[in-house]
Every structure is written in C-alpha cells, then in structure tokens.
Write an enzyme that holds these catalytic residues in place. Structure first.
Site, PDB file in Angstrom:
ATOM      1  N   ASN A 208       0.855  -1.197   0.000  1.00  0.00           N
ATOM      2  CA  ASN A 208       0.000   0.000   0.000  1.00  0.00           C
ATOM      3  C   ASN A 208       0.888   1.244   0.000  1.00  0.00           C
ATOM      4  OD1 ASN A 208       0.572   0.769   2.850  1.00  0.00           O
ATOM      5  ND2 ASN A 208      -0.331  -1.253   3.200  1.00  0.00           N
ATOM      6  N   ASP A 277      -3.939  -6.670   4.697  1.00  0.00           N
ATOM      7  CA  ASP A 277      -4.885  -7.603   5.314  1.00  0.00           C
ATOM      8  C   ASP A 277      -4.783  -9.000   4.716  1.00  0.00           C
ATOM      9  OD1 ASP A 277      -6.104  -5.939   7.228  1.00  0.00           O
ATOM     10  OD2 ASP A 277      -7.176  -4.886   5.622  1.00  0.00           O
ATOM     11  N   LYS A 287      10.390 -16.038 -10.800  1.00  0.00           N
ATOM     12  CA  LYS A 287       9.561 -14.976 -11.381  1.00  0.00           C
ATOM     13  C   LYS A 287       8.482 -15.593 -12.263  1.00  0.00           C
ATOM     14  CE  LYS A 287       9.879 -10.992 -14.382  1.00  0.00           C
ATOM     15  NZ  LYS A 287      10.664 -10.320 -15.411  1.00  0.00           N
ATOM     16  N   PHE A 322      -4.613   2.978  14.668  1.00  0.00           N
ATOM     17  CA  PHE A 322      -4.999   3.961  13.656  1.00  0.00           C
ATOM     18  C   PHE A 322      -6.091   3.321  12.809  1.00  0.00           C
ATOM     19  CE2 PHE A 322      -2.206   7.739  13.130  1.00  0.00           C
ATOM     20  CZ  PHE A 322      -1.440   7.564  14.263  1.00  0.00           C
ATOM     21  N   LYS A 336     -13.499  -0.607  15.273  1.00  0.00           N
ATOM     22  CA  LYS A 336     -12.136  -1.137  15.477  1.00  0.00           C
ATOM     23  C   LYS A 336     -11.671  -0.912  16.917  1.00  0.00           C
ATOM     24  CE  LYS A 336     -10.878  -0.679  10.644  1.00  0.00           C
ATOM     25  NZ  LYS A 336     -10.318   0.102   9.571  1.00  0.00           N
ATOM     26  N   LYS A 340     -10.949  -4.350  18.804  1.00  0.00           N
ATOM     27  CA  LYS A 340      -9.524  -4.650  19.010  1.00  0.00           C
ATOM     28  C   LYS A 340      -9.074  -4.316  20.437  1.00  0.00           C
ATOM     29  CE  LYS A 340      -8.628  -3.949  14.085  1.00  0.00           C
ATOM     30  NZ  LYS A 340      -7.607  -3.981  13.052  1.00  0.00           N
TER      31      LYS A 340
END
Ligand code: PMT
Length: 402
Positions: A208, A277, A287, A322, A336, A340
């Site tokens: 990301n 995730d 490859k 976060f 969350k 969590k």
C-alpha cells in the site's frame, strides 16, 4: 518543541561548516532563536553574513568587540542559551575546552555557559582516533558534555572512515531530545510504521502507499520526550530517528512476530503501520512468466490482525490503533476501537487532501473508549504525534509541562 528556545550555535573551522547553515535553517523553521558564534577559521569556510541573514541575529566573531556592548558579550550569550551546539566541532576547540583554555569568543562562551552543550565533531579519521582526542572527548563526556558521533564515509581530506559531520537532521533531532520535556521517561513505547509487503514472486508484491512518515514521527516524538522507543517498520525510504531501537520487517507475518516479541517490554503500543490484510496463498520461488498464462488468478489468504492479537494480551498497557478509512470514518473507527480492545484510535479519512498516506500532514479524529471524539485540524505529522502523546501521557498520569 524548539519553539521559543534560544540556541547558541558555535561553528568551528572545517569543511563541514557549510552544513551548519542547513542546521540553522532547521532550527529557525522549528521556531528557535539562534545566536551564531564563529571562530576565525570558520569564517574562512562560510561568511558570517550567511548565518546573520538566515538567523536574523548578528553573528558573533570577536571576543573584544563585544565589550563595547552594554552587556558583556560572551557572558550574555552564555546566559541566554537554552542549549549550546557546536557543529562542526574541531579537535582544536574540543581540546581547548577539555584543557580549560578560553582564548577566543567561542571557547570563552563555552566556559561561561551553564546550558547543556552538544559537540558534533567532524575531522579526519586519524585525528578522531588519536588517543589525545579520545582522552579529551572522554574527559568532557564524564563532565556532562554531550557528543553526537561523526558518521563514516569519504572525508574531504581524501581518507575514508569515521569523521563526517552527521546529517543536519540528526543534529536537529539530538537537539530536540536534549531540550525535550522528558514526560515519557520510564515508558517504553512500541511503534509500528510503514507498509507491509506480501510477496507474490521474487519481483512482485502486494502493498500500500504508506510511507512510514506518521509512525516515524511518533517514534521521534516519543524518543524526544524521554521514552525508550522500539520502532518496527515495514519497507520505507526513511532513516530511523536516532536513539530508537529499530527493527526492519517486510511482511505482515514478520511484523506480527516482531510486535509480539517486543510487546513484553512495552508500556505503550501505537500501531500506525498499514498492514496488508491479505497475502498470496502461495509465493512463487521463480519470477512468474507472462508467456505461461493469458490470465492469472491470485488467491489470497487473510493475514493475522496484529492489533487485535495485541488487544487480547494488552494487560495494563495503553494500546493505540490507527484507522485508515475512505467512508463512514467514525463508525468504522469506533468498531475497530471496541473489537480490538484499544484505549484510543486515531481515525484518518485517507481520501482527504493533506491526510493519510505519503504526505507530511494529517487530519485526524481521536476516538476514546468513553465515546468522546476529538477533532484535530490539518497538522504536520510531528504535531499530530505530539498531541497523541500528550493524550497518552494524561492516560498514564503524566501531564505534560509546557
Ligand atoms: O505512513 P504514512 O504515509 O505516514 O501514512 C500514515 C497512515 C495513513 C498509514 C496512518 O495514518 C494510518 O492510518 N495507519 C493505519 C493504516 C491501517 O492499516 O488502517 P486499518 O484501518 O486497515 O487498520 C486498523 C488498525 O489495525 C491499524 O492500527 C493497523 O496497524 C492495524 N492492523 C490492521 C490490519 C492487520 N492485519 N493488522 C493490524 O495490526
């Protein structure tokens, strides 16, 4: 943290004197007031006018001309310093101070100051290793003077080795630390930062846009506030802040193992990392060749939710997560927070300009367990980090003194 602080910047004669200009700019940008003292040799490398223009204050070069002022110059400079930084510091000036010699403005002012002194030496590697120099540094260290070690590299004299002035950013951070309010002393803060990479084959991965800036800012701020800091980061282009214990990882599984291992030591855990995730079910050892198939389907499996696992074993620790959201910011973040088992969650809408991934600022909302929500305006990631730590300090019963 440096806003309003008065720093005397001593500049000695060495090729690295030009880097003191960049250091000065960092101090000024942070809101510090800078008074520059240059040795005669320093003026051979950079002109006083450069420092004067950038600091907005007269540059001090001569011990005797200052007696014409109403105040005695070197005493007034010595008294007004919150911090005294000598960068670059030569073997000559360090040797003089160690021997108690005060024969020019810089050494006289150093002798008169009661402020913390940071020497940042830069010299030829053989001078650095010379037992005479080593003894001087050891003597001054034992007396409470601070040193930031030179770095290794190609030296201006043609030699290769230890002796280069550290990056001005590193000197700036050391100064912040010396001037810091150590309200987190005694705490161990575990921070995760950056992205994870989930390998598909030796040349491709799923990841990301996280740059690590948010997490690194938190690590830097915590360290400047006196905490022991353990920073676990996925691949980023950033240099770890000096003085933090740094552990580089690549994948979510590696981040989980590192976080669980270091959790034991931590009293505060802040998870700013953007963990993938999912990871590919299989990773090819070779490859993947495009000739083999016209279409390709990748099967992914879920990665462990590291924060949720930490939440199950958090005990008395403060656990902060976060939430990077693109819709229903508060609702998703609150979910969350509860699921969590967090004490606080920092929600950022990553679709907003100036917020989220790979920018220097963030726009966040802090959600607390009791349902309270605190909205912060667009701030630098360093400012967000300090406000977050202010709130955590309160939770730990350590209100920050201004
Ligand atoms: O790195 P920068 O470029 O500065 O960008 C900053 C940031 C956008 C990455 C940061 O501000 C941020 O929002 N970090 C959290 C990103 C994220 O993964 O959010 P999430 O909503 O998917 O996850 C919620 C929390 O669970 C996070 O604390 C995350 O670290 C944690 N998590 C998520 C998934 C997973 N498998 N394990 C986790 O621990």
């Amino acid at each position: 943290m440096l806003k309003g602080k008065k720093i005397v910047l001593g500049v000695c004669g060495g090729i690295a004197a030009y880097k003191a200009v960049e250091l000065l700019r960092l101090y000024v940008k942070a809101g510090a007031e800078i008074f520059v003292v240059m040795t005669r040799s320093a003026q051979e490398f950079v002109t006083p006018l450069t420092f004067q223009t950038l600091s907005g204050n007269p540059v001090h070069t001569d011990l005797f001309s200052l007696y014409q002022e109403r105040e005695i110059g070197h005493i007034s400079l010595a008294d007004r310093a919150d911090l005294f930084v000598v960068a670059p510091a030569t073997a000559n000036v360090i040797g003089k101070v160690a021997a108690g010699i005060a024969d020019d403005l810089l050494t006289t002012t150093l002798m008169a100051t009661k402020a913390s002194v940071l020497f940042v030496p830069a010299m030829n590697v053989n001078m650095w290793e010379n037992p005479l120099y080593r003894q001087n540094e050891e003597k001054l260290s034992a007396l409470g003077y601070h040193f930031l070690e030179p770095v290794t590299g190609a030296l201006a004299c043609g030699w290769e080795g230890k002796g280069k002035l550290p990056d001005p950013q590193a000197i700036f951070e050391e100064s912040e630390w010396l001037l810091g309010n150590a309200d987190l002393a005694g705490e161990t803060v575990l921070v995760t930062a950056g992205p994870t990479r989930e390998e598909l084959d030796p040349v491709r991965f799923l990841s990301n846009y996280s740059s690590g800036k948010m997490g690194f800012a938190i690590a830097r701020a915590a360290r400047n506030r006196g905490a022991r800091v353990i920073l676990i980061a996925g691949p980023t282009c950033l240099n770890p802040p000096c003085g933090v214990e740094f552990h580089a990882v690549v994948s979510a599984l590696q981040m989980r193992d590192a976080a669980m291992a270091w959790m034991e030591d931590a009293s505060i855990v802040i998870k700013a990392a953007a963990v993938a995730d999912y990871r590919p079910v299989t990773s090819s050892r070779e490859k993947i060749k495009k000739e083999k198939t016209r279409e390709m389907t990748v099967h992914y499996q879920k990665n462990p939710d590291i924060l949720a696992e930490l939440g199950q074993v958090k005990g008395e620790r403060i656990l902060v997560g976060f939430a990077a959201e693109t819709e229903d910011l508060l609702e998703n973040a609150r979910k969350k927070l509860v699921e969590k088992n967090l004490d606080l969650i920092v929600a950022n809408d990553v679709t907003q300009a100036g917020a989220g991934f790979d920018v220097d600022t963030n726009i966040v909302r802090l959600l607390y367990r009791d349902g309270a929500v605190e909205d912060l305006p667009q701030l630098s990631k360093d400012e967000v980090a300090h406000i977050l730590l202010d709130r955590i300090a309160v939770m730990r019963g350590k209100d920050r003194e201004e």
